[in-house]
Design an enzyme around this catalytic site. Sequence first.
Site, mmCIF file in Angstrom:
data_model
loop_
_atom_site.group_PDB
_atom_site.id
_atom_site.type_symbol
_atom_site.label_atom_id
_atom_site.label_comp_id
_atom_site.label_asym_id
_atom_site.label_seq_id
_atom_site.Cartn_x
_atom_site.Cartn_y
_atom_site.Cartn_z
ATOM 1 N N SER A 1 0.916 -1.194 0.024
ATOM 2 C CA SER A 1 -0.118 0.005 0.002
ATOM 3 C C SER A 1 0.815 1.373 -0.020
ATOM 4 C CB SER A 1 -0.874 -0.002 1.058
ATOM 5 O OG SER A 1 -1.639 1.350 1.151
ATOM 6 N N THR B 1 -9.635 -2.004 1.950
ATOM 7 C CA THR B 1 -9.316 -2.384 0.746
ATOM 8 C C THR B 1 -9.485 -4.023 0.572
ATOM 9 O OG1 THR B 1 -7.541 -2.168 -1.246
ATOM 10 C CG2 THR B 1 -6.710 -2.256 1.176
ATOM 11 N N LYS C 1 -13.924 -4.835 1.208
ATOM 12 C CA LYS C 1 -14.744 -3.845 0.609
ATOM 13 C C LYS C 1 -16.372 -4.168 0.873
ATOM 14 C CE LYS C 1 -11.698 -1.102 -2.087
ATOM 15 N NZ LYS C 1 -11.728 -0.489 -3.419
ATOM 16 N N GLY D 1 -12.837 -5.713 -17.980
ATOM 17 C CA GLY D 1 -12.808 -6.463 -16.676
ATOM 18 C C GLY D 1 -14.247 -6.051 -16.017
ATOM 19 N N GLY E 1 -14.446 -7.223 -12.625
ATOM 20 C CA GLY E 1 -14.414 -7.562 -10.921
ATOM 21 C C GLY E 1 -14.796 -6.393 -10.204
ATOM 22 N N ASN F 1 -15.167 -8.872 -20.909
ATOM 23 C CA ASN F 1 -14.601 -9.596 -19.859
ATOM 24 C C ASN F 1 -14.025 -11.037 -20.208
ATOM 25 O OD1 ASN F 1 -13.815 -9.538 -17.139
ATOM 26 N ND2 ASN F 1 -15.218 -11.342 -16.535
ATOM 27 N N ARG G 1 -19.840 -13.144 -16.403
ATOM 28 C CA ARG G 1 -19.543 -12.324 -15.016
ATOM 29 C C ARG G 1 -19.734 -10.852 -15.694
ATOM 30 N NH1 ARG G 1 -13.837 -11.702 -11.765
ATOM 31 N NH2 ARG G 1 -14.750 -10.848 -9.947
ATOM 32 N N TYR H 1 -1.313 1.004 -11.233
ATOM 33 C CA TYR H 1 -0.496 1.971 -11.110
ATOM 34 C C TYR H 1 1.210 1.239 -10.821
ATOM 35 C CZ TYR H 1 -1.258 0.848 -6.380
ATOM 36 O OH TYR H 1 -1.492 0.239 -5.051
HETATM 37 P P1 ATR Z 1 -10.509 -6.116 -8.850
HETATM 38 O O1 ATR Z 1 -11.120 -5.976 -7.719
HETATM 39 O O2 ATR Z 1 -9.226 -5.290 -8.966
HETATM 40 O O3 ATR Z 1 -11.396 -5.553 -9.910
HETATM 41 P P2 ATR Z 1 -11.041 -8.816 -9.325
HETATM 42 O O4 ATR Z 1 -12.220 -8.633 -8.746
HETATM 43 O O5 ATR Z 1 -10.221 -10.182 -9.025
HETATM 44 O O6 ATR Z 1 -10.186 -7.665 -8.857
HETATM 45 O O7 ATR Z 1 -11.401 -8.680 -10.920
HETATM 46 C C1 ATR Z 1 -10.049 -8.959 -11.571
HETATM 47 C C2 ATR Z 1 -10.665 -8.613 -13.244
HETATM 48 O O8 ATR Z 1 -9.430 -8.812 -14.059
HETATM 49 C C3 ATR Z 1 -11.561 -9.607 -13.559
HETATM 50 O O9 ATR Z 1 -12.459 -9.093 -14.688
HETATM 51 C C4 ATR Z 1 -10.676 -10.826 -14.375
HETATM 52 O O10 ATR Z 1 -11.528 -11.526 -15.528
HETATM 53 P P3 ATR Z 1 -12.330 -12.802 -14.794
HETATM 54 O O11 ATR Z 1 -13.513 -12.127 -14.700
HETATM 55 O O12 ATR Z 1 -12.572 -13.653 -16.142
HETATM 56 O O13 ATR Z 1 -11.535 -13.501 -13.905
HETATM 57 C C5 ATR Z 1 -9.701 -9.889 -14.958
HETATM 58 N N1 ATR Z 1 -8.613 -10.768 -15.337
HETATM 59 C C6 ATR Z 1 -7.786 -10.975 -14.563
HETATM 60 N N2 ATR Z 1 -6.551 -11.683 -15.241
HETATM 61 C C7 ATR Z 1 -6.901 -11.576 -16.485
HETATM 62 C C8 ATR Z 1 -6.205 -12.084 -17.613
HETATM 63 N N3 ATR Z 1 -5.135 -12.811 -17.644
HETATM 64 N N4 ATR Z 1 -6.826 -11.993 -18.906
HETATM 65 C C9 ATR Z 1 -7.925 -11.103 -18.893
HETATM 66 N N5 ATR Z 1 -8.756 -10.715 -17.950
HETATM 67 C C10 ATR Z 1 -8.144 -10.889 -16.572
#
Ligand code: ATR
Length: 299
Positions: free
Chosen positions: A31, A78, A82, A142, A144, A166, A171, A240
């Site tokens: 962090s 974090t 959350k 994404g 997530g 995604n 999802r 970042y």
């Molecule tokens: P955060 O809270 O940072 O968003 P997360 O909830 O774990 O972290 O979500 C990670 C995101 O990155 C998700 O959309 C994940 O895709 P999946 O839903 O398919 O898991 C995406 N992600 C992580 N690694 C990836 C990769 N190698 N290629 C494509 N998408 C990826």
Amino acid sequence: MTSSPSGSSQAPFLNASTRYIAILGDPIGHSMTPVLQNAALCELGVNVRNIALRVSPADLPAVVTGARAAGFLGLMVTIPHKVAALGLVDQIDSFGKLIGSLNLIHFNGEGVLGYNTDGYAASRSLGEQGIVLKDARIALLGAGGAGRCLAYKFALEGAAALTVLNRTEARGAALAAEVCQHTGVPVTALPLTDDVLAQALSESTLLVNTTSVGMHPAEEESPVPAELLRPDLAVYDIVYNPLETKLLREAAAVGARTADGVGMLVYTNERAVQVCVGRDPSVETMMDSCLEALRARQG
Ligand code: ATR
């Protein structure tokens, strides 16, 4: 010297009157928050300091209760806390309620107030770079926690259309349906493949990466082939570490407007100090100390 919330003058070191804001996470060793927030708190001359605490999910309720009893001003939360933190507050702001997660807790003397300031921080950071959300056609990579937060924020800020791409299509589809239902903004879900991306980006004005692709230690990866980037497609990457991801480097190389993930970090901290201390910290000081620490860390 400026007086602190606890009535003592600026302390060069911690003393019995020092009040605390803690950031809770697991892991938490990476962090940047203590570095950048303490730089701003010292500059404000308040006897308040930020500390990072590694807290397991099982211990979160006890830590929140204990921090309140110990007179902490507030807590930043974090990953992975959350969502669980929602059940530990008396009230939550409207954005936190909408997206079902929070990142800031304020003990205001009467109760425990929860906030989600991540959307504010992202939108402020984009605004600083001249990237406008109103009427934007956004391709969001994404679905997530971060993708969810930004999908809602962009819809609320008046995006004309949103496409969630995604890796796990179901999802993305679930998020798209939910955001569309709650905001009325058209949201499409698509799989994150290069040919689908090409089509989606050709119809977009803003590309936003919330996946971890390109993040340390995978610095040489980008979620988007360079040939799909163009000068009139603004690019925001919430990663970042590294400071300039491959995606941002390639976007800048074609002359696109870019925004990196440091702004989100800085404006989240700005809000935490405003809410918990009641003062406006210097965004510039937080930005400078964050960049300096990141550069030192990244060698
Ligand atoms: P955060 O809270 O940072 O968003 P997360 O909830 O774990 O972290 O979500 C990670 C995101 O990155 C998700 O959309 C994940 O895709 P999946 O839903 O398919 O898991 C995406 N992600 C992580 N690694 C990836 C990769 N190698 N290629 C494509 N998408 C990826």
